[in-house]
Scaffold this active site. Structure first.
Site, PDB file in Angstrom:
ATOM      1  N   ASN A   1      39.481 -24.956  31.340  1.00  0.00           N
ATOM      2  CA  ASN A   1      40.676 -24.366  30.744  1.00  0.00           C
ATOM      3  C   ASN A   1      40.986 -25.155  29.481  1.00  0.00           C
ATOM      4  OD1 ASN A   1      44.175 -24.875  31.496  1.00  0.00           O
ATOM      5  ND2 ASN A   1      43.283 -23.373  30.136  1.00  0.00           N
ATOM      6  N   GLY A   2      41.125 -24.451  28.357  1.00  0.00           N
ATOM      7  CA  GLY A   2      41.449 -25.129  27.110  1.00  0.00           C
ATOM      8  C   GLY A   2      40.449 -24.793  26.027  1.00  0.00           C
TER       9      GLY A   2
ATOM     10  N   GLY B   1      45.091 -15.814  33.148  1.00  0.00           N
ATOM     11  CA  GLY B   1      43.994 -15.048  32.569  1.00  0.00           C
ATOM     12  C   GLY B   1      43.746 -13.807  33.390  1.00  0.00           C
TER      13      GLY B   1
ATOM     14  N   CYS C   1      42.794 -19.700  30.268  1.00  0.00           N
ATOM     15  CA  CYS C   1      42.056 -19.956  31.499  1.00  0.00           C
ATOM     16  C   CYS C   1      42.900 -20.590  32.589  1.00  0.00           C
ATOM     17  CB  CYS C   1      40.880 -20.906  31.238  1.00  0.00           C
ATOM     18  SG  CYS C   1      39.816 -20.471  29.878  1.00  0.00           S
TER      19      CYS C   1
ATOM     20  N   TYR D   1      56.513 -21.150  29.010  1.00  0.00           N
ATOM     21  CA  TYR D   1      56.008 -19.816  29.310  1.00  0.00           C
ATOM     22  C   TYR D   1      54.851 -19.755  30.296  1.00  0.00           C
ATOM     23  CZ  TYR D   1      53.940 -15.195  28.623  1.00  0.00           C
ATOM     24  OH  TYR D   1      53.423 -13.943  28.840  1.00  0.00           O
TER      25      TYR D   1
END
Length: 508
Positions: free
Chosen positions: A137-138, A62, A36, A277
């Protein structure tokens, strides 16, 4: 799909239910995925358009679904779509469809297999205290435990997303103030997350107690905005103000930005894989330039594992900064020996192995003029299962490379993630099951090397790793998880119990 929600009447109109089956993920694609990215803007003109621009910048976090929720002073409006932000939120009618000066947005990867539109965020609930839209997010590591408890108490879930658990916890709180309800809900969840939410009066941002997932505060024409990364602020022309601190809640309204600390004090442990990344190279995460950190990874990698070679070639695009650092450290020429086609979707897949071998060439093509007859130092950001790597190595050899030496700008990935990264189980992680020498043989390279964990900390310009009190979340390399994994512990306990019961029956 468009939803219109009127909190004065408690009504929620929506179009017909939609089911979307995402393109099957290539079984040979071992690229890790982050689930996310989030964005929020308070009291800005054309908030939906600003949010859509912010989501464009966060598209890398995403690429399979996105959504925006906004409040126009009377009603909440939401749109949620499968696909890219540019396809879902473009055109001159966007602000007419999503009016209001306060909005949040979300971009995500779907889970494996079929995915329902109702799982797409932001999620909305019309509570006793008023409407609230939420995106995060997570991953919550006690999501299943909480969900089972809530269902046992009569809760009805409309999705399989852990975000909905937070809404149910908000709904069950008896606190008078909405902010206090939020705090009570947050104290019951565990894991790594960055969360944004809007009510009819406020924009709220929260970062988990260890700061595993990132969240930043910006300013646009004197108004507050929140985003997963600084690149989203750059996209909309906002000024970076600061990182939201680990364990901090910011409450933004017409009185300004209020900072609250609802969690017990803890040392920050941000996710180090953001630098390896996930984050865009032009972002600054927790005060560190992602681009500069990746170049330092390459420099240290050269110090630790350089061999005789003629040219340094990155696996594009994520391997480019590390390869630059490697080339600068060794004095070897940096060349784009592999060219990436940016017009091929990341979810491209063909049904047969032979077609998939050809499919990799649609994304990556060898530059024969650079590779032919050369001893190639091939630099990638990380290696998960190795399936992508072996195809790239074969492509480089077929282009005439005399030797291929593969280097990973991160340490060996040996442990799965439970905080929002789609990463295989341990039995599918290459480095968890093979030595470096075995990996070299499996990937068909002349030599193989990884950056050390100490080297990664050096690249972060951090103190050497303290195994008792690490500075970062780095469990994918070390197995040192920063929180308890309650759902997993319970599942493993159940499996152990079933195994014992089966053993008893067999013995009997």
């Amino acid at each position: 799909m468009t939803d219109v929600l009127d909190t004065r009447l408690g009504r929620h109109w929506s179009g017909p239910a939609e089911r979307w089956s995402p393109p099957q993920r290539d079984p040979d694609d071992d690229t890790p995925r982050l689930e996310c990215g989030v964005f929020g803007a308070f009291d800005v003109a054309d908030a939906a358009a600003i949010t859509a621009l912010g989501l464009h910048a966060l598209q890398h976090r995403g690429q399979e679904a996105c959504g925006i929720a906004c409040f126009d002073g009377q009603r909440f409006h939401t749109e949620r779509h499968m696909g890219h932000v540019g396809d879902a939120f473009s055109g001159p009618d966007l602000v007419a469809r999503l009016p209001g000066r306060t909005a949040i947005g979300h971009t995500r990867y779907s889970t494996a297999g079929g995915s329902f539109i109702r799982n797409v965020q932001p999620m909305f609930a019309d509570l006793e205290a008023g409407g609230v839209a939420l995106a995060h997010n997570g991953n919550l590591t006690n999501f299943l435990t909480l969900r089972e408890q809530l269902v046992a108490d009569g809760a009805i879930f409309q999705s399989t997303s852990d975000s909905e658990v937070i809404l149910h916890l908000l709904a069950r709180s008896r606190k008078a103030r909405f902010v206090d309800r939020f705090i009570e809900a947050l104290t019951q969840i565990e894991g790594g997350y960055a969360l944004v939410a809007i009510t009819n009066k406020k924009l709220i941002g929260v970062r988990d107690p260890l700061g595993i997932r990132p969240l930043v505060l910006g300013e646009l024409d004197g108004k507050a905005v929140l985003a997963s990364e600084t690149c989203a602020l750059d996209m909309i022309g906002a000024r970076f103000v600061r990182d939201i601190e680990h364990g901090e809640m910011v409450v933004i309204d017409h009185n300004g930005v209020e900072s609250l600390r609802p969690f017990p004090a803890a040392r920050a442990r941000p996710c180090i894989f953001e630098y390896v990344y996930f984050a865009r190279p032009d972002s600054v995460v927790n005060g560190r330039s992602v681009y500069e950190v990746r170049k330092r990874m390459g420099r240290r990698l050269a110090q630790e594992s350089a061999v005789s070679a003629d040219v340094v070639v990155p696996v594009p695009d994520s391997g480019v900064p590390a390869a630059l650092g490697f080339a600068q450290e060794t004095g070897l020429p940096f060349e784009m020996g592999i060219i990436r086609n940016h017009y091929v979707g990341r979810t491209f897949i063909q049904p047969t192995q032979g077609a998939r071998e050809l499919g990799v060439r649609m994304k990556l093509s060898p530059n024969r003029a650079v590779l032919a007859g050369k001893r190639v130092m091939l630099i990638d950001d990380s290696i998960v299962r190795g399936t992508n790597s072996v195809r790239v190595v074969r492509m480089v050899r077929e282009a005439g490379a005399a030797e291929v030496h593969l280097r990973s700008a991160s340490p060996p990935i040996k442990w799965p993630d439970f905080y929002g990264i789609d990463m295989p189980d341990r039995d599918k992680l290459l480095a968890a099951n093979h030595s470096v020498e075995e990996i070299a043989r499996l990937l068909e390279v002349d030599s193989m090397g990884y950056l050390s964990v100490d080297g990664l900390y050096w690249a972060m310009d951090a103190e050497p790793r303290n195994p008792v009190d690490p500075q970062f979340t780095d469990h994918y390399f070390t197995g040192d998880y920063p929180t308890r994994l309650l759902d997993r512990e319970i599942a493993e306990g159940r499996n152990d119990s079933a195994d014992r019961q089966l053993s008893f029956l067999v013995d009997a």
